[in-house]
Design an enzyme around this catalytic site. Structure first.
Site, PDB file in Angstrom:
ATOM      1  N   THR A   4      13.118 -41.976 -21.935  1.00  0.00           N
ATOM      2  CA  THR A   4      13.495 -41.162 -22.043  1.00  0.00           C
ATOM      3  C   THR A   4      14.621 -40.189 -20.770  1.00  0.00           C
ATOM      4  OG1 THR A   4      13.327 -38.659 -21.691  1.00  0.00           O
ATOM      5  CG2 THR A   4      11.416 -39.855 -20.900  1.00  0.00           C
ATOM      6  N   ASP A   5      16.048 -40.089 -21.268  1.00  0.00           N
ATOM      7  CA  ASP A   5      17.254 -39.837 -20.237  1.00  0.00           C
ATOM      8  C   ASP A   5      16.196 -38.451 -19.018  1.00  0.00           C
ATOM      9  OD1 ASP A   5      19.083 -41.516 -21.197  1.00  0.00           O
ATOM     10  OD2 ASP A   5      19.926 -39.922 -21.774  1.00  0.00           O
ATOM     11  N   LYS A   6      16.705 -38.367 -17.725  1.00  0.00           N
ATOM     12  CA  LYS A   6      15.826 -37.655 -17.401  1.00  0.00           C
ATOM     13  C   LYS A   6      17.394 -36.084 -17.751  1.00  0.00           C
ATOM     14  CE  LYS A   6      18.327 -37.304 -12.979  1.00  0.00           C
ATOM     15  NZ  LYS A   6      19.135 -35.811 -12.887  1.00  0.00           N
ATOM     16  N   LYS A  62      20.094 -49.991 -20.474  1.00  0.00           N
ATOM     17  CA  LYS A  62      19.201 -49.516 -20.962  1.00  0.00           C
ATOM     18  C   LYS A  62      19.028 -50.051 -22.756  1.00  0.00           C
ATOM     19  CE  LYS A  62      18.848 -44.634 -23.527  1.00  0.00           C
ATOM     20  NZ  LYS A  62      19.390 -43.078 -23.176  1.00  0.00           N
ATOM     21  N   ASN A  87      15.778 -41.472 -26.052  1.00  0.00           N
ATOM     22  CA  ASN A  87      16.282 -40.386 -26.646  1.00  0.00           C
ATOM     23  C   ASN A  87      17.862 -40.979 -25.851  1.00  0.00           C
ATOM     24  OD1 ASN A  87      16.235 -39.926 -24.042  1.00  0.00           O
ATOM     25  ND2 ASN A  87      15.337 -37.919 -24.277  1.00  0.00           N
TER      26      ASN A  87
END
Length: 808
Positions: free
Chosen positions: A293-295, A520, A536
């Site tokens: 997951t992105d932050k 990524k 995501n």
């Protein structure tokens, strides 16, 4: 450049002439749907049974079967139309918003309302909504793969043509629209929920069940036909009996039931702000065991504010903001630029008057904005972006450099992201002068920590991916308790052998920091060797990683190109909505599992019981009409399973075919045993009238069959976890109808006395408890015990993904 766009009145007139900017979907008329339903296998079989009834002079049976046929078609059309209308409403959430210049001002409108003559502005990641000509371009590259199949981006300059369906990779473009809708070179540009879907593994599994039951029915029909031919039963009577058995034994309603379960599940997801674009992704989503997951926006609130300002070399705080606002004003879609402009407006700081010469917007590779302006007689270059990038462009003395790095590190340890601002009077990004730092605050979501804990207890590992430096990533990971905050940076990733990464590498890492989109992508590809991966993202550079993931998720603020290709699109921010999506998808496939278990058990019981009694007694224990009524009464509770209440699987899992086959065989065997025993008692011991036996048998088969749903839908004791109210109402209705038919003799060979009605119900209820005990026997017979009884654990034995059972 000064633009002269359309006025609102001109645009409205043009819209009336050219029509909406869309390609109308081909609509299937009600008549076409009716014809399709009429020529479906179940409809043709019922129609054949009606004709055979008429040929054997059973006129009432003929009309009643026709009535049942029309009722079945009507219910199916109503349910499908209800689902179709709801799916169309989802598309409204996915329509692209476009920045258009009308009435001498910029506005945001739906892409459907764009008309020829409009002037629009697009930035990186946005889909080109219609054909047009570039009026202004700032380092624009466009992906035209949807048009040409060529995946490499193309540079676009002034007066170049752009086409609907392509999208911007980099830069900022102002475009004059020349053609819209059906007049463009390419098709539709607004997004829609996919209706054409590839079969999931579970769907293939259930279709294989259908083939198995079809073969079983065919064998029974052949054997019984041979026996009845020897008894010289009339051909029409034989065909009617055989056709009735086929209708009852084969799960012909399978496609309708599966479609309804999946589509109503999709609608439930929509209520939780999750739009499913690829329906077959639901199975992958239900089996996800690693979330990358992105932050920003997922773990944080994505409400960026300027928390502090640091100025250097004689510059003031206002100078830092004034220079930062110059590139920010050229790309107001960026959340950081928005924060800068909001701070400038709040402090009433006036940026210098200038004319723009060139602008290069930030992206994940450059990590900075760069603008060249003319302010009076002075030409100035302003760069703003990641401190480590800006520092390399500056000529800092030792003291300033040490102070700069110290303050960046201190802010990072406190959880602040920083933006550096620098200027140059040489018209180049060389030997720039540092102006200052902006400390950005993006608060963690209150629910982020608890949701991550819940996901990990549910067997889903969570690892954060961020472009921020190690200090910021470590601070966030520690707050979220992501594996004690262990961080792996891009520098460390570059030293790894990607072909030999063990699964523990992901299990023991809380976050990956300072990564680029290519990193990524590599992380996703390597993880897929061991896990079902969900990833995501929000930017155009996340596209390769999301395409590579088992499930690609576009977050709420994602660029339109990403939303157009993602499997799942989120309509609200935060990690909780991802949790809801995963758990809701597990519910959908639990319902499909329940259906498959019940369908195998019930068809097996009915086919084998009728075949054995046919062999022993040279006759069918039911009339053809009774068999057809049982088959159609079964459809009502089966359809209601689309709304059934289920326990969510506590681990990502796959169907254990062996365990299900054993359990369904045990359920079916109990049904066969008690059916044969009841028939023997009524026929051989009590010598009841044959017509009475057939009617009691009809009642018993209907009541006991629908009681099996209560047993099959849960691994617990059936009374501890009842089905949903929809299923309870559906089964009660069908059992009530069967009881009334038996009591009154309507459509039955005979009326059944009340005492035998009670006996049939008590008998069915008693054997329901025997079926319940088969769950225990199944557990003893199967050596591999899965966490959910019928699902086999698909996780690698990694401690990070294990935990006590969550409470959804």
């Amino acid at each position: 450049m000064k633009f002269t766009g359309l006025t609102s009145e001109e645009a409205e007139k043009q819209l009336q002439t050219s029509g909406p900017n869309e390609i109308p979907e081909k609509q299937t008329s009600i008549l076409s749907k009716l014809i399709q339903k009429t020529v479906s296998p179940i409809s043709l079989m019922l129609l054949a049974a009606a004709i055979l009834s008429l040929a054997t002079q059973k006129t009432f049976d003929f009309f009643f079967i026709l009535f049942l046929l029309l009722l079945n078609i009507g219910i199916s059309l109503w349910q499908e139309n209800k689902a179709d209308n709801a799916i169309k409403k989802l598309n409204e959430h996915l329509a692209q918003k476009i920045k258009v210049f009308r009435d001498n001002a910029w506005h945001s409108i739906d892409s459907r309302l764009i008309v020829p003559g409009d002037i629009i502005q697009l930035s990186s990641g946005e889909v080109v909504p219609a054909d047009g000509e570039i009026l202004e371009a700032s380092h624009v590259t466009i992906n035209e793969a949807a048009l040409t199949g060529e995946s490499l981006p193309k540079d676009k300059v002034l007066h170049d043509q752009v086409f609907s369906g392509s999208f911007l990779i980099t830069g900022l473009a102002t475009i004059k629209i020349t053609a819209t809708g059906k007049n463009t070179n390419f098709g539709k540009t607004i997004f829609s929920v996919e209706r054409v879907r590839r079969e999931s593994l579970l769907e293939k599994d259930i279709l294989s069940i259908s083939k198995f039951l079809t073969i079983l029915s065919a064998i029974a029909v052949v054997i019984l036909s041979g026996i009845f031919i020897l008894q010289k039963v009339s051909l029409l009577e034989l065909l009617t009996l055989d056709l009735s058995l086929v209708i009852a034994g084969i799960p012909i309603s399978l496609p309708t039931v599966m479609t309804l379960i999946i589509e109503f599940g999709v609608l439930n997801l929509a209520k939780k702000d999750v739009v499913v674009r690829r329906l077959s992704a639901l199975e992958d989503l239900s089996n996800v065991n690693l979330l990358l997951t992105d932050k920003t926006g997922t773990l944080t609130q994505n409400k960026i504010t300027i928390a502090d300002i640091y100025a250097y070399d004689g510059f003031t705080h206002n100078d830092v903001l004034k220079y930062a606002a110059i590139p920010a004003a050229s790309d107001e879609t960026n959340s950081i630029n928005q924060a800068v402009l909001e701070k400038v407006r709040a402090l009433q700081i006036s940026p210098p008057v200038f004319s723009k010469i060139d602008f290069i917007p930030a992206d994940s590779e450059r990590k900075r904005n760069t603008i060249t302006i003319q302010s009076g007689k002075e030409k100035l270059v302003v760069s703003s972006g990641a401190p480590q990038v800006i520092e390399k462009l500056c000529d800092l003395d030792k003291k300033t450099g040490e102070k700069f790095n110290r303050e960046v590190e201190t802010l990072a340890k406190s959880g602040y992201r920083t933006i550096a601002v620098a200027i140059s009077h040489t018209a180049k990004e060389q030997k720039m002068k540092i102006v200052g730092l902006l400390a950005l605050s993006d608060t963690l979501r209150e629910d982020a920590k608890s949701v991550i804990q819940f996901l990990e207890k549910s067997g889903i590992g969570v690892t954060m991916l961020t472009g921020d430096n190690r200090a910021i990533a470590s601070q966030v990971a520690l707050q979220l308790e992501l594996d004690d905050g262990k961080i792996v940076t891009k520098e460390e990733l570059d030293k790894l052998n990607w072909d030999n990464l063990p699964p523990e590498f992901y299990a023991q890492t809380g976050a990956f920091a300072e990564i680029l989109p290519d990193d990524k992508l590599k992380l996703v590809q390597a993880a897929k060797k061991f896990f079902t991966v969900a990833a995501n993202g929000d930017g155009i550079n996340d596209l390769p990683a999301l395409k590579a993931a088992s499930v690609g998720i576009a977050v709420k603020n994602a660029v339109s190109a990403l939303k157009a290709t993602a499997d799942i699109v989120l309509l609200s921010e935060g990690i909780s909505v991802i949790r809801d999506a995963i758990l809701e998808s597990r519910k959908i496939f639990e319902r499909l599992y329940t259906y498959s278990l019940y369908r195998i058990s019930e068809s097996y019981r009915l086919i084998v019981t009728i075949a054995i009694l046919g062999l022993l007694y040279r006759t069918y224990p039911l009339t053809p009409l009774q068999i057809i009524i049982i088959a159609l009464l079964n459809d009502i509770p089966i359809i209601s399973l689309a709304f059934d209440k289920v326990k969510i699987a506590t681990r990502p899992a796959k169907i254990n075919v062996r365990q299900r086959f054993i359990l369904s065989s045990l359920f079916g065997s109990v049904g066969i045993l008690n059916s044969l025993l009841l028939f023997f008692i009524m026929n051989n011991l009590l010598h009841l009238n044959w017509n009475l036996i057939q009617t009691i048998y009809f009642l018993k088969l209907t009541v006991s069959g629908h009681m099996l749903i209560y047993v099959a839908h849960t691994k617990e004791r059936w009374w501890k976890f009842l089905p949903s109210k929809e299923v309870i109402w559906a089964t009660s209705l069908t059992q009530g109808i069967a009881t009334i038919f038996a009591l009154t003799g309507f459509l039955m060979p005979a009326k059944v006395p009340l005492i035998w009605i009670i006996i049939a119900w008590v008998w069915a209820f008693f054997w329901m408890q025997i079926s319940e005990l088969m769950k225990d026997l199944q557990k003893k017979l199967t050596s591999s015990k899965a966490p959910n009884g019928h699902l086999s654990n698909s996780l690698a034995p990694l401690s990070k993904f294990q935990g006590p059972e969550p409470q959804p």
